[in-house]
Scaffold this active site. Structure first.
Site, PDB file in Angstrom:
ATOM      1  N   HIS A 230      28.499  52.635  81.354  1.00  0.00           N
ATOM      2  CA  HIS A 230      29.758  52.919  82.050  1.00  0.00           C
ATOM      3  C   HIS A 230      29.768  54.357  82.570  1.00  0.00           C
ATOM      4  O   HIS A 230      30.825  54.857  82.961  1.00  0.00           O
ATOM      5  CB  HIS A 230      30.951  52.780  81.088  1.00  0.00           C
ATOM      6  CG  HIS A 230      31.213  51.398  80.575  1.00  0.00           C
ATOM      7  ND1 HIS A 230      31.175  50.276  81.364  1.00  0.00           N
ATOM      8  CD2 HIS A 230      31.563  50.958  79.331  1.00  0.00           C
ATOM      9  CE1 HIS A 230      31.480  49.211  80.630  1.00  0.00           C
ATOM     10  NE2 HIS A 230      31.713  49.601  79.403  1.00  0.00           N
TER      11      HIS A 230
ATOM     12  N   SER B 174      43.056  43.631  81.865  1.00  0.00           N
ATOM     13  CA  SER B 174      41.995  43.263  80.945  1.00  0.00           C
ATOM     14  C   SER B 174      41.827  44.340  79.868  1.00  0.00           C
ATOM     15  O   SER B 174      41.691  44.045  78.675  1.00  0.00           O
ATOM     16  CB  SER B 174      40.692  43.081  81.740  1.00  0.00           C
ATOM     17  OG  SER B 174      39.636  42.782  80.882  1.00  0.00           O
TER      18      SER B 174
ATOM     19  N   LYS C  58      35.652  46.863  81.791  1.00  0.00           N
ATOM     20  CA  LYS C  58      36.446  45.667  82.096  1.00  0.00           C
ATOM     21  C   LYS C  58      36.278  45.164  83.531  1.00  0.00           C
ATOM     22  O   LYS C  58      37.169  44.524  84.087  1.00  0.00           O
ATOM     23  CB  LYS C  58      37.947  45.883  81.802  1.00  0.00           C
ATOM     24  CG  LYS C  58      38.300  46.557  80.500  1.00  0.00           C
ATOM     25  CD  LYS C  58      37.478  46.151  79.321  1.00  0.00           C
ATOM     26  CE  LYS C  58      37.672  44.762  78.837  1.00  0.00           C
ATOM     27  NZ  LYS C  58      36.753  44.488  77.672  1.00  0.00           N
TER      28      LYS C  58
HETATM   29  N1  LIG Z   1      31.620  34.487  83.223  1.00  0.00           N
HETATM   30  C1  LIG Z   1      32.708  35.223  83.478  1.00  0.00           C
HETATM   31  N2  LIG Z   1      33.494  34.920  84.530  1.00  0.00           N
HETATM   32  C2  LIG Z   1      34.607  35.641  84.800  1.00  0.00           C
HETATM   33  N3  LIG Z   1      35.016  36.696  84.063  1.00  0.00           N
HETATM   34  C3  LIG Z   1      34.251  37.038  82.998  1.00  0.00           C
HETATM   35  C4  LIG Z   1      33.065  36.338  82.654  1.00  0.00           C
HETATM   36  N4  LIG Z   1      32.542  36.915  81.554  1.00  0.00           N
HETATM   37  C5  LIG Z   1      33.366  37.929  81.219  1.00  0.00           C
HETATM   38  N5  LIG Z   1      34.394  38.004  82.077  1.00  0.00           N
HETATM   39  C6  LIG Z   1      35.561  38.889  82.029  1.00  0.00           C
HETATM   40  O1  LIG Z   1      35.206  40.259  82.197  1.00  0.00           O
HETATM   41  C7  LIG Z   1      36.198  41.061  81.521  1.00  0.00           C
HETATM   42  C8  LIG Z   1      35.505  41.993  80.541  1.00  0.00           C
HETATM   43  O2  LIG Z   1      34.915  43.010  81.299  1.00  0.00           O
HETATM   44  P1  LIG Z   1      33.652  43.827  80.792  1.00  0.00           P
HETATM   45  O3  LIG Z   1      32.609  42.883  80.350  1.00  0.00           O
HETATM   46  O4  LIG Z   1      33.324  44.790  81.878  1.00  0.00           O
HETATM   47  O5  LIG Z   1      34.221  44.605  79.530  1.00  0.00           O
HETATM   48  S1  LIG Z   1      33.525  45.866  78.828  1.00  0.00           S
HETATM   49  O6  LIG Z   1      33.718  47.005  79.707  1.00  0.00           O
HETATM   50  O7  LIG Z   1      32.122  45.576  78.600  1.00  0.00           O
HETATM   51  O8  LIG Z   1      34.296  46.041  77.555  1.00  0.00           O
HETATM   52  C9  LIG Z   1      37.135  40.114  80.818  1.00  0.00           C
HETATM   53  O9  LIG Z   1      38.201  39.904  81.733  1.00  0.00           O
HETATM   54  P2  LIG Z   1      39.658  39.393  81.297  1.00  0.00           P
HETATM   55  O10 LIG Z   1      39.494  37.953  80.920  1.00  0.00           O
HETATM   56  O11 LIG Z   1      40.501  39.558  82.530  1.00  0.00           O
HETATM   57  O12 LIG Z   1      40.127  40.239  80.175  1.00  0.00           O
HETATM   58  C10 LIG Z   1      36.252  38.882  80.669  1.00  0.00           C
HETATM   59  O13 LIG Z   1      36.956  37.694  80.466  1.00  0.00           O
END
Ligand SMILES: Nc1ncnc2c1ncn2[C@@H]1O[C@H](COP(=O)(O)OS(=O)(=O)O)[C@@H](OP(=O)(O)O)[C@H]1O
Length: 273
Positions: free
Chosen positions: A118, A148, A63
């Site tokens: 991870h 998240s 996340k």
């Molecule tokens: N382009 C872009 N800009 C900003 N934020 C983004 C973007 N793409 C993915 N996200 C946000 O990243 C969060 C998911 O994290 P991960 O991709 O690390 O998740 S995972 O570990 O692979 O399951 C999750 O955060 P939250 O929205 O706070 O839940 C996603 O919305």
């Protein structure tokens, strides 16, 4: 997790000497992993996994911006992805090291191979420590990571609890996939001298996406034209990714969890929630 997946996973891990295993998580060598799609056999032998000098790894605590960075790297490395040609999803171009289907053979993938993971620093293949392959470590403030993670667990996957306080306690005890946020980031940071590693903060990417893309291109030795950098930045925004089936994981969630709950992987993408 569906019952079929759960019993399949139980069958997979049934005879192994796991430190601690429940319906959702498996603890291996001190770190918790999510059961869904976990390739335990591969993970147990990860130390020997052959690393190529031009491999690139995205490493994150869950996340923290993993999927975002998968999209950025796909846009940097693959012209057809940048030009919107074809419909290969980012996770197919940059697979997870520990979560993948058994048919995939990483040794057959053409160079440069790009991976996502991870894992904590101490579980990496030993070949990564020759400092040739590149590692990009993305980190995010822990409060937003926890929020998240909670929404992801509650809305999108099978989860141990739907209650925020209960989830917060699990997160603070490190009883979630990835274990303790602090241990993960501290481990990678304190051992950075062992790796060819670049650290990048989620919040910095939010503040200055173009600047972050340029920094990463420099680290990777990739020279993109102005126009190509524009195309990367444009397609890596939250709004754009949300509507891009190659990048938004909606299809994968359906495939992995077999359920269509309310909610999307790309939820808010904000800082200080
Ligand atoms: N382009 C872009 N800009 C900003 N934020 C983004 C973007 N793409 C993915 N996200 C946000 O990243 C969060 C998911 O994290 P991960 O991709 O690390 O998740 S995972 O570990 O692979 O399951 C999750 O955060 P939250 O929205 O706070 O839940 C996603 O919305």
């Amino acid at each position: 997790m569906s019952e079929v997946q759960s019993s399949f996973q139980q069958a997979l891990i049934g005879n192994r000497n796991m430190e601690d295993t429940n319906k959702f998580l498996t603890k291996l060598k001190g770190c918790y992993f999510a059961n869904t799609q976990l390739n335990l056999e591969f993970l147990e032998n990860l130390d020997d996994f052959e690393i190529r000098d031009d491999d690139v790894f995205i490493i994150t605590y869950p996340k923290s911006g993993t999927v975002w960075f998968q999209q950025i790297l796909c846009l940097i490395y693959f012209e057809e992805h940048r030009k919107g040609i074809g419909n290969l999803e980012t996770v197919e171009r940059i697979p997870f090291l520990e979560y993948f289907s058994r048919e995939v053979d990483f040794a057959e993938r053409p160079s440069p191979r790009l991976f996502t993971t991870h894992i904590p620093y101490y579980l990496v293949p030993r070949g990564l420590k020759n400092k040739k392959a590149k590692v990009i470590y993305i980190y995010r403030n822990p409060k937003d990571v926890m929020c998240s993670y909670f929404h992801f667990s509650k809305k999108l996957t099978a989860s141990a609890t739907d209650n925020f306080v209960e989830f917060m306690n699990l997160f603070l005890e490190g009883e979630v996939a990835g274990s303790l946020w602090f241990d993960h980031i501290k481990g990678w940071y304190e051992h950075k001298n062992l790796f060819n590693i670049h650290f990048l903060m989620y919040e910095e990417m939010k503040k200055d996406l173009r600047g972050s893309v340029l920094k990463i291109c420099k680290f990777l030795g990739k020279e993109l034209s102005e126009e190509d950098v524009d195309a990367v930045v444009r397609q890596a925004t939250f709004e754009n990714m949300k509507n891009d089936p190659r990048a938004n994981y909606d299809n994968k969630l359906k495939a992995y969890f077999g359920i269509q709950k309310k909610g999307h992987f790309l939820r808010k993408g904000d800082v200080e929630q």
